[in-house]
Design a protein around this motif. Structure first.
Motif, PDB file in Angstrom:
ATOM      1  N   ARG A 110      29.989 -51.936  22.998  1.00 43.44           N
ATOM      2  CA  ARG A 110      29.335 -52.459  24.448  1.00 43.44           C
ATOM      3  C   ARG A 110      29.027 -51.475  25.347  1.00 43.44           C
ATOM      4  O   ARG A 110      29.495 -50.070  25.096  1.00 43.44           O
ATOM      5  N   VAL A 111      27.818 -51.396  25.958  1.00 38.90           N
ATOM      6  CA  VAL A 111      27.524 -50.297  27.223  1.00 38.90           C
ATOM      7  C   VAL A 111      27.963 -50.589  28.219  1.00 38.90           C
ATOM      8  O   VAL A 111      27.910 -52.133  28.650  1.00 38.90           O
ATOM      9  N   GLU A 112      28.633 -49.989  29.115  1.00 39.73           N
ATOM     10  CA  GLU A 112      29.035 -50.444  30.157  1.00 39.73           C
ATOM     11  C   GLU A 112      28.134 -50.674  31.411  1.00 39.73           C
ATOM     12  O   GLU A 112      29.321 -51.432  31.992  1.00 39.73           O
ATOM     13  N   GLN A 113      27.047 -50.129  31.154  1.00 36.54           N
ATOM     14  CA  GLN A 113      26.007 -49.965  32.034  1.00 36.54           C
ATOM     15  C   GLN A 113      25.980 -51.445  32.518  1.00 36.54           C
ATOM     16  O   GLN A 113      25.463 -52.408  33.793  1.00 36.54           O
ATOM     17  N   ASP A 114      25.772 -52.419  31.075  1.00 42.86           N
ATOM     18  CA  ASP A 114      24.799 -53.337  31.037  1.00 42.86           C
ATOM     19  C   ASP A 114      26.144 -54.579  30.298  1.00 42.86           C
ATOM     20  O   ASP A 114      25.377 -55.822  30.365  1.00 42.86           O
ATOM     21  N   ASN A 115      26.414 -53.883  30.577  1.00 46.06           N
ATOM     22  CA  ASN A 115      27.886 -55.130  29.617  1.00 46.06           C
ATOM     23  C   ASN A 115      27.255 -55.278  28.241  1.00 46.06           C
ATOM     24  O   ASN A 115      27.525 -56.070  27.673  1.00 46.06           O
ATOM     25  N   GLN A 116      26.069 -54.604  27.608  1.00 47.44           N
ATOM     26  CA  GLN A 116      25.380 -55.349  26.412  1.00 47.44           C
ATOM     27  C   GLN A 116      25.838 -55.150  25.475  1.00 47.44           C
ATOM     28  O   GLN A 116      26.420 -53.235  25.455  1.00 47.44           O
ATOM     29  N   ARG A 117      26.077 -55.239  23.994  1.00 49.21           N
ATOM     30  CA  ARG A 117      26.540 -54.339  22.185  1.00 49.21           C
ATOM     31  C   ARG A 117      25.105 -53.406  21.819  1.00 49.21           C
ATOM     32  O   ARG A 117      23.918 -54.596  22.038  1.00 49.21           O
ATOM     33  N   VAL A 118      25.685 -52.732  21.168  1.00 49.43           N
ATOM     34  CA  VAL A 118      24.453 -52.506  20.956  1.00 49.43           C
ATOM     35  C   VAL A 118      25.079 -51.379  20.206  1.00 49.43           C
ATOM     36  O   VAL A 118      25.666 -51.451  19.340  1.00 49.43           O
ATOM     37  N   VAL A 119      23.847 -51.083  18.490  1.00 52.56           N
ATOM     38  CA  VAL A 119      24.247 -51.088  17.245  1.00 52.56           C
ATOM     39  C   VAL A 119      25.008 -49.012  17.383  1.00 52.56           C
ATOM     40  O   VAL A 119      23.558 -48.587  17.918  1.00 52.56           O
ATOM     41  N   SER A 120      25.500 -48.790  16.829  1.00 51.92           N
ATOM     42  CA  SER A 120      26.400 -47.542  17.193  1.00 51.92           C
ATOM     43  C   SER A 120      26.811 -47.345  16.121  1.00 51.92           C
ATOM     44  O   SER A 120      26.919 -47.506  14.755  1.00 51.92           O
ATOM     45  N   MET A 121      26.905 -45.835  15.919  1.00 50.02           N
ATOM     46  CA  MET A 121      27.347 -45.103  13.980  1.00 50.02           C
ATOM     47  C   MET A 121      28.728 -44.162  14.273  1.00 50.02           C
ATOM     48  O   MET A 121      28.320 -43.546  15.831  1.00 50.02           O
ATOM     49  N   ASP A 122      29.281 -44.064  13.359  1.00 53.91           N
ATOM     50  CA  ASP A 122      30.071 -43.073  13.259  1.00 53.91           C
ATOM     51  C   ASP A 122      29.305 -41.966  13.448  1.00 53.91           C
ATOM     52  O   ASP A 122      29.293 -41.455  12.032  1.00 53.91           O
ATOM     53  N   GLU A 123      29.085 -40.838  14.110  1.00 57.88           N
ATOM     54  CA  GLU A 123      28.072 -39.825  13.392  1.00 57.88           C
ATOM     55  C   GLU A 123      29.299 -38.764  13.012  1.00 57.88           C
ATOM     56  O   GLU A 123      28.005 -37.672  12.225  1.00 57.88           O
ATOM     57  N   GLN A 124      30.086 -38.793  13.014  1.00 55.33           N
ATOM     58  CA  GLN A 124      30.691 -37.781  11.647  1.00 55.33           C
ATOM     59  C   GLN A 124      31.089 -38.264  10.519  1.00 55.33           C
ATOM     60  O   GLN A 124      31.422 -37.697   9.672  1.00 55.33           O
ATOM     61  N   PHE A 125      30.603 -39.604  10.330  1.00 53.95           N
ATOM     62  CA  PHE A 125      29.941 -40.158   8.786  1.00 53.95           C
ATOM     63  C   PHE A 125      29.725 -39.331   7.800  1.00 53.95           C
ATOM     64  O   PHE A 125      28.411 -38.772   7.600  1.00 53.95           O
ATOM     65  N   GLU A 126      30.244 -38.775   7.074  1.00 53.31           N
ATOM     66  CA  GLU A 126      29.673 -37.002   6.053  1.00 53.31           C
ATOM     67  C   GLU A 126      28.145 -38.117   5.470  1.00 53.31           C
ATOM     68  O   GLU A 126      27.768 -37.347   4.808  1.00 53.31           O
ATOM     69  N   GLY A 127      28.115 -38.960   5.402  1.00 51.54           N
ATOM     70  CA  GLY A 127      26.807 -39.537   4.286  1.00 51.54           C
ATOM     71  C   GLY A 127      25.378 -39.534   5.307  1.00 51.54           C
ATOM     72  O   GLY A 127      24.862 -39.816   4.998  1.00 51.54           O
ATOM     73  N   PHE A 128      25.804 -39.659   6.087  1.00 57.22           N
ATOM     74  CA  PHE A 128      24.230 -39.266   7.337  1.00 57.22           C
ATOM     75  C   PHE A 128      23.836 -37.904   6.675  1.00 57.22           C
ATOM     76  O   PHE A 128      24.132 -37.057   6.803  1.00 57.22           O
ATOM     77  N   SER A 129      22.105 -37.985   6.598  1.00 56.71           N
ATOM     78  CA  SER A 129      21.425 -37.038   5.476  1.00 56.71           C
ATOM     79  C   SER A 129      20.433 -37.654   6.630  1.00 56.71           C
ATOM     80  O   SER A 129      20.083 -37.871   7.169  1.00 56.71           O
ATOM     81  N   LYS A 130      19.445 -36.012   6.948  1.00 57.14           N
ATOM     82  CA  LYS A 130      17.386 -36.399   7.216  1.00 57.14           C
ATOM     83  C   LYS A 130      16.874 -36.279   5.726  1.00 57.14           C
ATOM     84  O   LYS A 130      15.572 -36.095   5.806  1.00 57.14           O
ATOM     85  N   THR A 131      18.050 -36.110   4.649  1.00 59.49           N
ATOM     86  CA  THR A 131      16.742 -35.875   3.479  1.00 59.49           C
ATOM     87  C   THR A 131      17.313 -36.541   2.142  1.00 59.49           C
ATOM     88  O   THR A 131      16.476 -36.841   1.534  1.00 59.49           O
TER      89      THR A 131
END
Length: 245
Positions: A110-131
């Motif tokens: 939830r985004v507190e400013q407008d009380n909307q929900r947005v797709v989010s992710m755990d940026e510390q997840f080891e499986g995110f890659s740019k390659t």
């Protein structure tokens, strides 16, 4: 920001900032769930979860207007704090895995400013890659089919969360739940106690009048109650499972 269990951080998925981000399914790990002895369960999952887990209720959040905190259903995963008996050799050791687990590392936040929900992710997840892995955005910055499937799953999950809240409000209003305690003695004489949860009071449940039972049936809630009742047998199975852990 209070992070939900399993998540180490949450950032909104952004088509500019994360345009080159990819997701490696092969690196999804159960490590973040190792210390969870319970996990949120949507009502729609009861019919599948009843075969593996005790399904209990707890009060979560803050009480409002003099009313008790709202109810929330949980799948019990362990008999002690920090104990998850359903992870074995790095795999989920049950026929059914809760949707809460399967959505990781993504979530709706939830985004507190407008009380909307947005797709989010755990940026510390080891499986995110740019390659390597599944692209989240295409060359034009539009969500890929994979990203769309993630959004569809999260949207459906949040819809079921709202339905589950409504189900819990009905159960709470009926005053048929009460604090319960489970006790077992395992090999070596160790005594295991689980408390702090709510379950159906069988006497109150048996005294519901026919009109109320019919109303529960028509709402589809009678099946959910029966799944909860049947699932309580799994407490003893957890004690047995603990011996073989």
């Amino acid at each position: 920001m209070n992070l939900p269990p399993m998540y180490r951080s949450l950032v909104a998925l952004d088509r500019v900032q994360h345009r080159d981000l990819r997701f490696r399914q092969d690196l999804v790990s159960l490590e973040p769930a190792k210390g969870l002895n319970s996990m949120f369960l949507n009502a729609v999952e009861f019919a599948d979860a009843v075969h593996d887990y005790p399904i209990v209720f707890v009060r979560a959040g803050q009480a409002q207007d003099g009313k008790p905190a709202p109810l929330m259903p949980l799948a019990v995963l362990g008999l002690k704090a920090g104990e998850n008996l359903f992870i074995k050799d790095g795999k989920w050791d049950a026929e059914y895995a809760p949707a809460y687990l399967r959505r990781y590392p993504f979530a709706m936040a939830r985004v507190e400013q407008d009380n909307q929900r947005v797709v989010s992710m755990d940026e510390q997840f080891e499986g995110f890659s740019k390659t390597e892995g599944q692209a989240l955005f295409d060359d034009k910055g539009e969500p890929t089919e994979f990203a769309k499937s993630v959004l569809e799953f999260l949207d459906q999950y949040e819809s079921e969360v709202e339905r589950t809240r409504a189900v819990c409000e009905v159960l709470d209003s009926m005053d048929i739940l009460e604090p319960m305690r489970f006790e077992a003695t395992v090999d070596g004489g160790e005594k295991v106690e689980v408390d702090g949860f709510l379950a159906i009071n069988e006497e109150k449940y048996a005294k519901l009048d026919d009109a109320k039972v019919l109303d529960l049936f028509r709402r589809g809630l009678l099946q959910l109650i029966e799944c909860h009742r049947l699932s309580m047998r799994n407490m003893r199975r957890l004690a047995i499972k603990r011996l073989g852990a």
